[in-house]
Design a protein around this motif. Structure first.
Motif, mmCIF file in Angstrom:
data_model
loop_
_atom_site.group_PDB
_atom_site.id
_atom_site.type_symbol
_atom_site.label_atom_id
_atom_site.label_comp_id
_atom_site.label_asym_id
_atom_site.label_seq_id
_atom_site.Cartn_x
_atom_site.Cartn_y
_atom_site.Cartn_z
ATOM 1 N N VAL A 168 -6.641 2.844 -10.738
ATOM 2 C CA VAL A 168 -6.775 2.437 -9.284
ATOM 3 C C VAL A 168 -7.790 1.543 -9.082
ATOM 4 C CG1 VAL A 168 -7.429 3.491 -7.307
ATOM 5 C CG2 VAL A 168 -6.343 4.888 -8.703
ATOM 6 N N VAL A 169 -7.571 0.557 -8.411
ATOM 7 C CA VAL A 169 -8.402 -0.861 -8.414
ATOM 8 C C VAL A 169 -8.839 -1.072 -7.041
ATOM 9 C CG1 VAL A 169 -7.724 -1.744 -10.465
ATOM 10 C CG2 VAL A 169 -6.467 -2.251 -8.636
ATOM 11 N N ALA A 170 -9.730 -1.859 -6.621
ATOM 12 C CA ALA A 170 -10.242 -2.346 -5.394
ATOM 13 C C ALA A 170 -11.103 -3.617 -5.700
ATOM 14 C CB ALA A 170 -10.993 -1.330 -4.715
ATOM 15 N N HIS A 171 -11.086 -4.513 -4.291
ATOM 16 C CA HIS A 171 -11.858 -5.293 -4.351
ATOM 17 C C HIS A 171 -13.573 -4.882 -4.524
ATOM 18 C CE1 HIS A 171 -14.159 -9.044 -2.688
ATOM 19 N NE2 HIS A 171 -13.199 -9.665 -3.192
ATOM 20 N N PRO A 172 -14.580 -5.622 -5.328
ATOM 21 C CA PRO A 172 -15.931 -5.174 -5.528
ATOM 22 C C PRO A 172 -16.595 -4.956 -4.064
ATOM 23 C CG PRO A 172 -15.202 -7.321 -6.841
ATOM 24 C CD PRO A 172 -14.266 -7.014 -5.852
ATOM 25 N N ALA A 173 -16.094 -5.581 -3.172
ATOM 26 C CA ALA A 173 -16.881 -5.203 -1.671
ATOM 27 C C ALA A 173 -16.170 -4.012 -1.019
ATOM 28 C CB ALA A 173 -16.633 -6.401 -0.890
ATOM 29 N N HIS A 174 -15.153 -3.607 -1.478
ATOM 30 C CA HIS A 174 -14.362 -2.472 -0.822
ATOM 31 C C HIS A 174 -15.413 -1.162 -0.611
ATOM 32 C CE1 HIS A 174 -11.752 0.900 0.167
ATOM 33 N NE2 HIS A 174 -10.811 0.164 0.555
ATOM 34 N N HIS A 223 3.564 -6.672 -6.922
ATOM 35 C CA HIS A 223 2.703 -7.848 -6.760
ATOM 36 C C HIS A 223 2.349 -8.091 -5.406
ATOM 37 C CE1 HIS A 223 3.662 -9.142 -10.828
ATOM 38 N NE2 HIS A 223 4.960 -9.242 -10.731
ATOM 39 N N THR A 224 2.777 -7.647 -4.531
ATOM 40 C CA THR A 224 2.253 -7.477 -2.889
ATOM 41 C C THR A 224 1.072 -6.800 -2.970
ATOM 42 O OG1 THR A 224 4.572 -7.736 -1.964
ATOM 43 C CG2 THR A 224 2.743 -7.134 -0.495
ATOM 44 N N ALA A 225 1.232 -5.501 -3.521
ATOM 45 C CA ALA A 225 0.161 -4.618 -3.514
ATOM 46 C C ALA A 225 -1.239 -5.238 -4.259
ATOM 47 C CB ALA A 225 0.273 -3.269 -4.088
ATOM 48 N N HIS A 226 -0.916 -5.770 -5.498
ATOM 49 C CA HIS A 226 -1.958 -6.528 -6.058
ATOM 50 C C HIS A 226 -2.552 -7.684 -5.324
ATOM 51 C CE1 HIS A 226 -2.986 -9.860 -8.968
ATOM 52 N NE2 HIS A 226 -3.799 -8.998 -9.455
ATOM 53 N N ASP A 227 -1.959 -8.714 -4.536
ATOM 54 C CA ASP A 227 -2.158 -9.452 -3.862
ATOM 55 C C ASP A 227 -3.339 -9.128 -2.786
ATOM 56 O OD1 ASP A 227 -2.481 -12.759 -3.180
ATOM 57 O OD2 ASP A 227 -1.220 -11.820 -1.378
ATOM 58 N N LEU A 228 -2.984 -8.155 -1.914
ATOM 59 C CA LEU A 228 -3.750 -7.588 -0.999
ATOM 60 C C LEU A 228 -5.089 -7.025 -1.542
ATOM 61 C CD1 LEU A 228 -0.632 -5.674 1.092
ATOM 62 C CD2 LEU A 228 -2.174 -7.781 1.861
ATOM 63 N N VAL A 229 -4.814 -6.336 -2.429
ATOM 64 C CA VAL A 229 -6.088 -5.709 -3.081
ATOM 65 C C VAL A 229 -7.216 -6.777 -3.767
ATOM 66 C CG1 VAL A 229 -7.125 -4.243 -4.661
ATOM 67 C CG2 VAL A 229 -5.022 -3.654 -3.593
ATOM 68 N N GLY A 234 -7.702 -2.704 1.001
ATOM 69 C CA GLY A 234 -7.120 -1.454 0.420
ATOM 70 C C GLY A 234 -7.348 -1.361 -1.031
ATOM 71 N N VAL A 235 -6.751 -0.077 -1.416
ATOM 72 C CA VAL A 235 -6.612 -0.115 -2.958
ATOM 73 C C VAL A 235 -5.370 0.273 -3.374
ATOM 74 C CG1 VAL A 235 -9.187 1.025 -2.683
ATOM 75 C CG2 VAL A 235 -6.939 2.564 -2.533
ATOM 76 N N ALA A 236 -4.994 0.122 -4.574
ATOM 77 C CA ALA A 236 -3.949 0.420 -5.356
ATOM 78 C C ALA A 236 -3.792 1.021 -6.602
ATOM 79 C CB ALA A 236 -2.871 -0.879 -5.220
ATOM 80 N N LEU A 237 -2.909 1.684 -7.023
ATOM 81 C CA LEU A 237 -2.436 2.301 -8.382
ATOM 82 C C LEU A 237 -1.782 0.979 -9.131
ATOM 83 C CD1 LEU A 237 -3.072 4.633 -10.417
ATOM 84 C CD2 LEU A 237 -0.797 5.610 -9.683
ATOM 85 N N LEU A 238 -2.354 0.272 -10.187
ATOM 86 C CA LEU A 238 -1.681 -0.573 -10.794
ATOM 87 C C LEU A 238 -1.722 -0.589 -12.360
ATOM 88 C CD1 LEU A 238 -3.072 -3.650 -8.257
ATOM 89 C CD2 LEU A 238 -0.663 -2.631 -8.408
ATOM 90 N N ALA A 239 -0.951 -1.444 -12.995
ATOM 91 C CA ALA A 239 -0.844 -1.104 -14.452
ATOM 92 C C ALA A 239 -2.020 -2.090 -15.014
ATOM 93 C CB ALA A 239 0.527 -1.912 -14.849
ATOM 94 N N ARG A 240 -2.545 -1.437 -15.893
ATOM 95 C CA ARG A 240 -3.659 -2.268 -16.577
ATOM 96 C C ARG A 240 -3.542 -3.837 -16.800
ATOM 97 N NH1 ARG A 240 -8.706 -0.909 -17.653
ATOM 98 N NH2 ARG A 240 -8.452 1.399 -17.451
ATOM 99 N N PRO A 241 -2.485 -4.103 -17.477
ATOM 100 C CA PRO A 241 -2.255 -5.478 -17.869
ATOM 101 C C PRO A 241 -2.012 -6.513 -16.829
ATOM 102 C CG PRO A 241 -0.864 -4.196 -19.152
ATOM 103 C CD PRO A 241 -1.499 -3.112 -18.309
ATOM 104 N N LEU A 242 -1.710 -5.944 -15.430
ATOM 105 C CA LEU A 242 -1.657 -6.831 -14.496
ATOM 106 C C LEU A 242 -3.160 -7.223 -14.051
ATOM 107 C CD1 LEU A 242 0.082 -8.036 -12.239
ATOM 108 C CD2 LEU A 242 -0.087 -5.774 -11.113
ATOM 109 N N VAL A 243 -3.989 -6.113 -14.174
ATOM 110 C CA VAL A 243 -5.402 -6.577 -13.605
ATOM 111 C C VAL A 243 -6.318 -6.831 -14.597
ATOM 112 C CG1 VAL A 243 -4.479 -5.264 -11.578
ATOM 113 C CG2 VAL A 243 -5.785 -4.006 -13.677
ATOM 114 N N THR A 244 -5.938 -7.034 -15.856
ATOM 115 C CA THR A 244 -7.021 -7.154 -16.860
ATOM 116 C C THR A 244 -7.772 -8.390 -16.701
ATOM 117 O OG1 THR A 244 -5.572 -6.203 -18.601
ATOM 118 C CG2 THR A 244 -7.240 -7.529 -19.438
ATOM 119 N N LEU A 255 -11.622 1.930 -10.170
ATOM 120 C CA LEU A 255 -12.433 3.009 -9.351
ATOM 121 C C LEU A 255 -12.620 4.193 -10.352
ATOM 122 C CD1 LEU A 255 -11.052 2.680 -5.527
ATOM 123 C CD2 LEU A 255 -13.025 1.851 -6.584
ATOM 124 N N PRO A 256 -13.693 4.832 -10.185
ATOM 125 C CA PRO A 256 -14.045 5.971 -11.107
ATOM 126 C C PRO A 256 -13.384 7.409 -10.495
ATOM 127 C CG PRO A 256 -15.838 5.518 -9.709
ATOM 128 C CD PRO A 256 -15.047 4.616 -9.434
#
Length: 301
Positions: A168-174, A223-229, A234-244, A255-256
């Protein structure tokens, strides 16, 4: 007309004598004389003016020389290309993959392979699973990268099996990025919004369990969810290689979520079972590069 006759003709022209040409080719002088005589019979005329201290070309020989050398050059080029093809330095690699699998270690593998094997034609196609299977069956591509396991009407052999953790990932300012501990329910209710990406049956069940009937939910392509986050929405559940890369440079934070199940996207690089023993060396080199780039996510068989 034989290649060794053309080689003899070219060497006699360069050396100016049969004896020197014979030494250069490491054959006897009678042998080179026989080759020139046979070549003259094939072209229908004399190629050299005999006599004098150095052989001279006849008009016929002068006319024929550039074509003989062109033929030798083409043969040398063809021989070198065959050698490179056997080594996998030339050839063609064709892969069909799901659009969601074109980033992360797959894109880095493509870049690395292109740099290492610039003479290999690399063709990457994206399509849905059914179409990828058709492309494999119709021999339009040799490799497919698909969700795994896959129930297919055709016999497939997995060459590489990957298991990519979902985070689960988010922007640092979220706002949720400022919390030291979260639950899955926090993520879904306070993601503002939580973007649903349907990875597999397990994640769909998880979404259904957490989201009440009163809460609206937006389901998006990966990729839409990734671009928005990445843009702080918002936040999203994404594959680690996509967000490495995003995590490495601080564009996103993980997110913890303490009670998040160990979700993962499973995929496999496959070929038709009947084709496994016939894959080109260029294709095998690509598989090796993909294995190396995706080694962190390789699932042991």
């Amino acid at each position: 007309m034989e290649i060794n006759q053309l080689q003899a003709f070219d060497m006699v022209t360069r050396q100016g004598s049969f004896s020197k040409a014979a030494r250069a080719l490491d054959i006897s002088q009678p042998a080179i004389s026989l080759r020139i005589r046979a070549l003259e019979e094939a072209v229908g005329g004399v190629l050299f003016v005999r006599g004098g201290t150095r052989l001279e070309l006849t008009e016929l020989g002068t006319s024929f020389l550039p074509y003989a050398r062109q033929a030798l050059s083409a043969l040398a080029t063809g021989t070198e290309i065959v050698r490179q093809t056997k080594q996998g330095a030339r050839g063609r690699v064709s892969l069909a993959t799901l659009p969601a699998m074109t980033t992360g270690f797959v894109s880095s593998a493509i870049a690395r392979f292109n740099a290492s094997y610039p003479q290999v034609d690399l063709n990457i196609h994206t399509n849905h699973s059914d179409q990828i299977l058709e492309m494999l069956y119709d021999d339009l591509v040799k490799l497919g990268l698909l969700n795994w396991p896959l129930f297919s009407p055709i016999s497939l052999t997995p060459l590489l099996h990957f298991r990519e953790p979902l985070v689960v990932v988010a922007h640092p300012a979220h706002p949720l990025a400022q919390r030291e501990s979260l639950t899955s329910l926090d993520v879904v209710r306070e993601g503002n919004p939580y973007w649903q990406v349907d990875w597999e049956t397990e994640t769909q069940s998880w979404h259904t369990h957490l989201i009440g009937a009163e809460q609206a939910l937006t389901s998006l392509p990966i990729h839409t969810a990734h671009d928005l986050v990445v843009h702080g929405i918002g936040v999203a559940l994404l594959a680690r290689p996509l967000v490495t890369d995003d995590l490495a440079v601080g564009r996103l934070v993980e997110l913890p979520v303490q009670d998040l199940p160990a979700f993962a996207r499973e995929s496999a690089l496959v070929c038709l079972s009947r084709e496994r023993q016939h894959l080109s060396n260029a294709t095998r080199n690509f598989i090796d590069v993909l294995r190396e780039e995706g080694r962190m996510f390789l699932y042991p068989e």
